[in-house]
Design an enzyme around this catalytic site. Structure first.
Site, short mmCIF file in Angstrom:
data_model
loop_
_atom_site.label_atom_id
_atom_site.label_comp_id
_atom_site.label_asym_id
_atom_site.label_seq_id
_atom_site.Cartn_x
_atom_site.Cartn_y
_atom_site.Cartn_z
N VAL A 92 45.22 -30.46 -1.38
CA VAL A 92 44.43 -29.53 -0.75
C VAL A 92 44.39 -28.04 -1.64
O VAL A 92 45.59 -27.54 -2.07
CB VAL A 92 44.72 -29.29 0.80
CG1 VAL A 92 43.97 -28.32 1.50
CG2 VAL A 92 44.35 -30.76 1.40
N CYS A 93 43.40 -27.45 -1.77
CA CYS A 93 43.14 -26.26 -2.47
C CYS A 93 42.60 -25.31 -1.09
O CYS A 93 41.30 -25.10 -1.08
CB CYS A 93 42.41 -26.26 -3.60
SG CYS A 93 42.26 -24.76 -4.29
#
Length: 170
Positions: A92-93
């Protein structure tokens, strides 16, 4: 008391709090491992209502470094995910998971990045918000962002397949 032990105590306290006062949209539990310096949590994120992800059950793994809470954990979807802000490998960014301080690329303000006041709850609420409204300005998954912008019906169809599959395998 050493930093890893303080970190583990803080995480146990956060887990106890989440168990006593569950937050809608996710559940979290400790993954048992023998590495005292690395704490892992298994997370189930429910697809947020009124989004393409509604009805999905998305498994993720949150890994906390021994420097937690001074440094952020990482969050990785185990369930296949198609989203502009999730790398193809599931990482996840989002800004609050980026190390504290100034962004060397000048994209994020220091105030948007990791701060020790963040908790598992604030991280997961940010991920739920990310699922509701992707940021296609700085995508982690270029193909997903491109499809989101240029062929939304195809993007929607692909996500609906993932949601169905996640519910069947849950």
């Amino acid at each position: 008391m050493s930093a890893p032990i303080q970190s583990a105590l803080l995480l146990r306290k956060q887990l106890k709090e989440l168990t006593k006062h569950p937050v809608e949209g996710f559940s979290a539990g400790l993954v048992e491992n023998d590495n005292i310096y690395e704490v892992e949590w298994e997370i189930i994120i429910l697809g947020p209502p009124d989004t393409l992800y509604e009805g999905g059950f998305f498994k993720a793994r949150m890994t906390f470094p021994k420097e937690y809470p001074l440094m952020p954990p990482t969050l990785k979807f185990i369930t296949e995910m198609w989203h502009p802000n999730v790398y193809p490998n599931g990482d996840v960014c989002i800004s609050i998971l980026h190390p504290p301080g100034e962004d060397k690329y000048g994209y994020e303000d220091a105030g948007e990045r990791w701060m020790p006041v963040h908790t598992v709850e604030t991280i997961l609420l940010s991920v739920i918000s990310m699922l509701s409204s992707p940021n296609d300005e700085s995508p982690a998954n270029i193909e997903a962002a491109k499809e989101w912008r240029e062929d939304y019906p195809a993007f929607k169809k692909r996500v609906q397949r993932l949601v169905r599959r996640s519910a069947e395998t849950f």
